[in-house]
Motif scaffolding. Sequence first.
Motif, PDB file in Angstrom:
ATOM      1  N   TYR A   1      -2.336 -16.473 -29.801  1.00  0.00           N
ATOM      2  CA  TYR A   1      -3.207 -15.380 -29.381  1.00  0.00           C
ATOM      3  C   TYR A   1      -3.997 -15.797 -28.137  1.00  0.00           C
ATOM      4  O   TYR A   1      -4.650 -16.837 -28.128  1.00  0.00           O
TER       5      TYR A   1
ATOM      6  N   TYR B   1     -11.775 -11.305 -21.660  1.00  0.00           N
ATOM      7  CA  TYR B   1     -12.993 -10.529 -21.855  1.00  0.00           C
ATOM      8  C   TYR B   1     -13.760 -10.507 -20.536  1.00  0.00           C
ATOM      9  O   TYR B   1     -13.652 -11.398 -19.712  1.00  0.00           O
TER      10      TYR B   1
ATOM     11  N   GLN C   1     -17.907 -10.060 -19.309  1.00  0.00           N
ATOM     12  CA  GLN C   1     -19.276 -10.081 -19.820  1.00  0.00           C
ATOM     13  C   GLN C   1     -20.203  -9.528 -18.752  1.00  0.00           C
ATOM     14  O   GLN C   1     -20.275 -10.061 -17.642  1.00  0.00           O
TER      15      GLN C   1
ATOM     16  N   LEU D   1     -19.856  -8.735 -24.362  1.00  0.00           N
ATOM     17  CA  LEU D   1     -18.472  -9.085 -24.057  1.00  0.00           C
ATOM     18  C   LEU D   1     -17.549  -7.949 -24.473  1.00  0.00           C
ATOM     19  O   LEU D   1     -17.660  -7.429 -25.598  1.00  0.00           O
TER      20      LEU D   1
ATOM     21  N   LEU E   1     -13.365  -6.607 -24.520  1.00  0.00           N
ATOM     22  CA  LEU E   1     -11.971  -7.036 -24.445  1.00  0.00           C
ATOM     23  C   LEU E   1     -11.217  -6.224 -23.398  1.00  0.00           C
ATOM     24  O   LEU E   1     -11.247  -4.990 -23.426  1.00  0.00           O
TER      25      LEU E   1
ATOM     26  N   TYR F   1      -5.070  -8.375 -24.306  1.00  0.00           N
ATOM     27  CA  TYR F   1      -4.796  -9.487 -25.184  1.00  0.00           C
ATOM     28  C   TYR F   1      -3.289  -9.641 -25.369  1.00  0.00           C
ATOM     29  O   TYR F   1      -2.508  -8.739 -25.034  1.00  0.00           O
TER      30      TYR F   1
ATOM     31  N   ASP G   1      -1.098  -6.263 -24.858  1.00  0.00           N
ATOM     32  CA  ASP G   1      -1.622  -4.944 -25.227  1.00  0.00           C
ATOM     33  C   ASP G   1      -3.008  -4.775 -24.625  1.00  0.00           C
ATOM     34  O   ASP G   1      -3.637  -5.751 -24.199  1.00  0.00           O
TER      35      ASP G   1
ATOM     36  N   GLU H   1     -10.397  -2.834 -24.866  1.00  0.00           N
ATOM     37  CA  GLU H   1     -11.371  -1.750 -24.716  1.00  0.00           C
ATOM     38  C   GLU H   1     -11.488  -1.238 -23.285  1.00  0.00           C
ATOM     39  O   GLU H   1     -11.694  -0.052 -23.054  1.00  0.00           O
TER      40      GLU H   1
ATOM     41  N   PHE I   1     -13.917 -14.121 -19.039  1.00  0.00           N
ATOM     42  CA  PHE I   1     -13.620 -15.220 -19.939  1.00  0.00           C
ATOM     43  C   PHE I   1     -12.229 -15.053 -20.535  1.00  0.00           C
ATOM     44  O   PHE I   1     -11.873 -13.978 -21.012  1.00  0.00           O
TER      45      PHE I   1
ATOM     46  N   ARG J   1      -6.582 -18.525 -29.553  1.00  0.00           N
ATOM     47  CA  ARG J   1      -6.673 -19.009 -30.927  1.00  0.00           C
ATOM     48  C   ARG J   1      -5.289 -18.997 -31.543  1.00  0.00           C
ATOM     49  O   ARG J   1      -4.377 -18.349 -31.032  1.00  0.00           O
TER      50      ARG J   1
ATOM     51  N   ARG K   1      -5.362 -14.727 -36.055  1.00  0.00           N
ATOM     52  CA  ARG K   1      -6.573 -13.947 -36.273  1.00  0.00           C
ATOM     53  C   ARG K   1      -7.576 -14.651 -37.180  1.00  0.00           C
ATOM     54  O   ARG K   1      -8.758 -14.393 -37.114  1.00  0.00           O
ATOM     55  N   GLY K   2      -7.062 -15.534 -38.027  1.00  0.00           N
ATOM     56  CA  GLY K   2      -7.965 -16.162 -38.988  1.00  0.00           C
ATOM     57  C   GLY K   2      -8.614 -17.432 -38.520  1.00  0.00           C
ATOM     58  O   GLY K   2      -9.354 -18.067 -39.276  1.00  0.00           O
TER      59      GLY K   2
ATOM     60  N   ILE L   1     -11.773 -19.192 -32.353  1.00  0.00           N
ATOM     61  CA  ILE L   1     -11.367 -18.815 -31.009  1.00  0.00           C
ATOM     62  C   ILE L   1     -12.047 -19.751 -30.008  1.00  0.00           C
ATOM     63  O   ILE L   1     -13.209 -20.122 -30.184  1.00  0.00           O
TER      64      ILE L   1
ATOM     65  N   PHE M   1     -12.981 -20.536 -25.937  1.00  0.00           N
ATOM     66  CA  PHE M   1     -13.198 -19.864 -24.670  1.00  0.00           C
ATOM     67  C   PHE M   1     -13.106 -20.838 -23.506  1.00  0.00           C
ATOM     68  O   PHE M   1     -13.459 -22.018 -23.623  1.00  0.00           O
TER      69      PHE M   1
END
Lengths: 116, 112
Positions: free
Chosen positions: B31, B35, B37, B43, B45, B48, B56, B59, B90, B94, B97-98, B101, B103
């Motif tokens: 992943y 982002y 800021q 921050l 998105l 990704y 994909d 925001e 930034f 990761r 998802r679990g 992450i 930076f």
Amino acid sequence: KQEVTQIPAALSVPEGENLVLNCSFTDSAIYNLQWFRQDPGKGLTSLLLIQSSQREQTSGRLNASLDKSSGRSTLYIAASQPGDSATYLCAVSTGGSGGGADGLTFGKGTHLIIQP
Amino acid sequence: NAGVTQTPKFQVLKTGQSMTLQCAQDMNHEYMSWYRQDPGMGLRLIHYSVGAGITDQGEVPNGYNVSRSTTEDFPLRLLSAAPSQTSVYFCASRWNRGNTIYFGEGSWLTVV
């Protein structure tokens, strides 16, 4: 849409105090929650990661709790030091399937100053 | 272990110019994300990727392109820079998802 709120926006306390930073989120269907530290002009450093099935995580003087049902997390800092001065951000990861949006929804942070 | 590396750290562009922000990670993470800021906005998105060849929108994707030809690299392209794209960018990565992450140090972009 997930929204994350952090209270307070700023906090200034004398060295040695124990303090609590708050984070709330609107959608309780989260995958996990992370607390970050950001120093001026720097990137974000992950402090603690709490999975949705967990209630708390601890690292040194830091303890983070998660109450998913009420949409709240707290970051507890014990015996604060001037070196703890930074902006603290929380972020939630909302699970999705397939091509669902990955990524984190961040709060705007709490700017913390520890006075020597 | 370098972690997540972003270049350049600072850049000034003129309106209408194009450029690419580079991001590389050496942790074999699937992943990766970008982002921005901004003061008062937090921050947000942009784009990704969940693996090589898969990207994909997040925001705020308008005005940006990405590609993921390798696991290690995830460049962000500004097609025609606008003053509204003045921000700190930034890159993050990761394993899934679990997981935690990580930076990069950030790229400060000013569009004049």
